[in-house]
Design a protein around this motif. Structure first.
Motif, PDB file in Angstrom:
ATOM      1  N   TRP A  36       1.009  -1.408   0.077  1.00 32.39           N
ATOM      2  CA  TRP A  36       0.053   0.244   0.361  1.00 32.39           C
ATOM      3  C   TRP A  36       1.007   1.052   0.187  1.00 32.39           C
ATOM      4  N   ARG A  38       0.454   5.924  -0.672  1.00 30.78           N
ATOM      5  CA  ARG A  38      -0.682   7.186  -0.414  1.00 30.78           C
ATOM      6  C   ARG A  38       0.173   8.261  -0.416  1.00 30.78           C
ATOM      7  N   ARG A  45       3.921  10.494  -3.173  1.00 24.57           N
ATOM      8  CA  ARG A  45       3.555   8.971  -3.428  1.00 24.57           C
ATOM      9  C   ARG A  45       4.467   8.420  -1.252  1.00 24.57           C
ATOM     10  N   ASP A  89      -3.914  11.533   7.332  1.00 30.61           N
ATOM     11  CA  ASP A  89      -3.635  10.254   6.798  1.00 30.61           C
ATOM     12  C   ASP A  89      -4.862  10.928   5.196  1.00 30.61           C
ATOM     13  N   TYR A  93      -4.891   6.049  -1.764  1.00 29.14           N
ATOM     14  CA  TYR A  93      -4.637   4.940  -1.476  1.00 29.14           C
ATOM     15  C   TYR A  93      -4.533   4.667  -2.193  1.00 29.14           C
TER      16      TYR A  93
END
Length: 124
Positions: A36, A38, A45, A89, A93
């Protein structure tokens, strides 16, 4: 080849939790680790976490303790469990496949077969 498809994004309050599934189609899921990343607006990224076929994991130090990566090989699905989320956050994603030979990397260039991304927005 493995083609990831992310889902599960949305709006969540700070301090809350969210689980992002990533379904990987294709017949060679066992040959890939999954990861993963984000990307927040105006930022590069950023690596989040990765998990191997054998369920070993590594997580970015900045997210360790809050984010967990899980994998269900029978369902060819990887999950990002996000707990105690913060406004920072907020990002899109992305799920991506990592050839087993590249295990341990956090460079996005080493990952292939990217999903389209899912937006996560954390409100304060």
């Amino acid at each position: 080849q493995v083609q990831p498809v992310e889902s599960g994004g949305g709006l969540v309050q700070a301090g809350g939790s969210l689980r992002l599934p990533c379904a990987a189609s294709g017949l060679t899921f066992s040959r890939y680790a999954m990861g993963w990343f984000r990307q927040a607006p105006g930022k590069e990224r950023e690596f989040v976490a990765a998990i191997s076929w054998f369920l070993t994991t590594y997580v970015s130090d900045s997210m360790k303790g809050r984010f967990t990566i899980l994998r269900d090989n029978a369902k060819s699905t990887v999950y990002l469990q996000m707990n105690s989320v913060k406004p920072e956050d907020t990002a899109v994603y992305y799920c991506a496949a990592l050839p087993a030979a590249a295990w341990g990397t956090t460079r996005y260039d080493d990952f292939d077969s990217w999903g389209q991304g899912t937006q996560v927005t954390v409100s304060s």
